[in-house]
Write a protein that holds these residues in place. Sequence first.
Motif, PDB file in Angstrom:
ATOM      1  N   GLY A   1       0.796  -1.220   0.000  1.00  0.00           N
ATOM      2  CA  GLY A   1       0.000   0.000   0.000  1.00  0.00           C
ATOM      3  C   GLY A   1       0.828   1.268   0.000  1.00  0.00           C
ATOM      4  N   GLN A   2       2.143   1.122   0.202  1.00  0.00           N
ATOM      5  CA  GLN A   2       3.010   2.301   0.259  1.00  0.00           C
ATOM      6  C   GLN A   2       3.302   2.829  -1.146  1.00  0.00           C
ATOM      7  N   ARG A   3       3.358   4.152  -1.248  1.00  0.00           N
ATOM      8  CA  ARG A   3       3.746   4.777  -2.513  1.00  0.00           C
ATOM      9  C   ARG A   3       5.251   4.621  -2.679  1.00  0.00           C
ATOM     10  N   LEU A   4       5.672   4.111  -3.834  1.00  0.00           N
ATOM     11  CA  LEU A   4       7.088   3.873  -4.079  1.00  0.00           C
ATOM     12  C   LEU A   4       7.798   5.169  -4.462  1.00  0.00           C
ATOM     13  N   PRO A   5       9.117   5.195  -4.340  1.00  0.00           N
ATOM     14  CA  PRO A   5       9.859   6.386  -4.769  1.00  0.00           C
ATOM     15  C   PRO A   5       9.587   6.691  -6.243  1.00  0.00           C
ATOM     16  N   THR A   6       9.786   7.922  -6.633  1.00  0.00           N
ATOM     17  CA  THR A   6       9.551   8.330  -8.021  1.00  0.00           C
ATOM     18  C   THR A   6      10.619   7.729  -8.939  1.00  0.00           C
ATOM     19  N   GLU A   7      10.357   7.789 -10.243  1.00  0.00           N
ATOM     20  CA  GLU A   7      11.336   7.273 -11.210  1.00  0.00           C
ATOM     21  C   GLU A   7      12.703   7.948 -11.062  1.00  0.00           C
ATOM     22  N   PRO A   8      12.769   9.281 -10.934  1.00  0.00           N
ATOM     23  CA  PRO A   8      14.085   9.918 -10.752  1.00  0.00           C
ATOM     24  C   PRO A   8      14.786   9.437  -9.478  1.00  0.00           C
ATOM     25  N   GLU A   9      14.016   9.259  -8.399  1.00  0.00           N
ATOM     26  CA  GLU A   9      14.607   8.803  -7.137  1.00  0.00           C
ATOM     27  C   GLU A   9      15.159   7.393  -7.275  1.00  0.00           C
TER      28      GLU A   9
ATOM     29  N   GLY B   1      21.383   3.819  -9.821  1.00  0.00           N
ATOM     30  CA  GLY B   1      22.458   4.189 -10.747  1.00  0.00           C
ATOM     31  C   GLY B   1      22.158   3.822 -12.181  1.00  0.00           C
ATOM     32  N   ILE B   2      20.860   3.959 -12.583  1.00  0.00           N
ATOM     33  CA  ILE B   2      20.449   3.618 -13.941  1.00  0.00           C
ATOM     34  C   ILE B   2      19.600   4.767 -14.490  1.00  0.00           C
ATOM     35  N   SER B   3      19.221   4.657 -15.770  1.00  0.00           N
ATOM     36  CA  SER B   3      18.441   5.724 -16.396  1.00  0.00           C
ATOM     37  C   SER B   3      16.968   5.649 -15.991  1.00  0.00           C
ATOM     38  N   ARG B   4      16.277   6.761 -16.157  1.00  0.00           N
ATOM     39  CA  ARG B   4      14.844   6.802 -15.850  1.00  0.00           C
ATOM     40  C   ARG B   4      14.064   5.875 -16.778  1.00  0.00           C
ATOM     41  N   ASN B   5      14.495   5.789 -18.047  1.00  0.00           N
ATOM     42  CA  ASN B   5      13.806   4.904 -18.993  1.00  0.00           C
ATOM     43  C   ASN B   5      13.884   3.449 -18.544  1.00  0.00           C
ATOM     44  N   THR B   6      15.049   3.059 -18.017  1.00  0.00           N
ATOM     45  CA  THR B   6      15.212   1.687 -17.530  1.00  0.00           C
ATOM     46  C   THR B   6      14.296   1.441 -16.336  1.00  0.00           C
TER      47      THR B   6
END
Length: 207
Positions: A21-29, A35-40
């Motif tokens: 139920g927890q909101r996960l960190p954002t894509e940038p976070e 240590g990977i790209s946002r697209n990945t």
Amino acid sequence: MVELAVEQLRQRILDGVWTVGQRLPTEPELASELGISRNTVREAMRVLAFSGLVEVRQGDGSYLRTRVDPLHAVLAMSRCSPEQARETRHILEAEAIGLAAERRTEADLQGLREALAGSAAHFHSDVDAYVSCDLVFHQRLVDAAHNPALSELYRYFSGVVAAALQHNMSSVPRCQTVFDLHGQILEAIEQRDPQRAKRLSRTLIES
């Protein structure tokens, strides 16, 4: 890289880093942490959403749905033929929509109207955006049956529906008449007409 990201995220889920139920960190976070790209990260989250571990809420973020990985069940669904997928939709979706016509609330109707408006805005433009909105509409149709088991089953099955929809929209011209069936289904639910709602749903599935 995507497979590696999926495994890293799965391990965090298994380790209890996030609670259900927890909101996960954002894509940038997440991109920064791993240590990977946002697209990945985006592709990895799609895999986790397809497997049922994560729920992606458009405009709101991603949430952890469960720590039990239903991958085997999802893989079995993903291997079904187009005809098997249609059969399953007839059994699961059409019957649920019939129940929705009997049980829907005003809140359900409001949510369905909003989801349908979102679909309409993207029907003649971006396929990915339309498919995402359309899945929200169909999930809300099933949710309006107010049967948690049906809702959960459809969430797992929706990945198959999305794949079929994406294939159809990419290979054949878009048909306004087919889209209009969505509004007619909503109208039947508003009027508490389960037989018409089921009949229209079956027509849509076969379209």
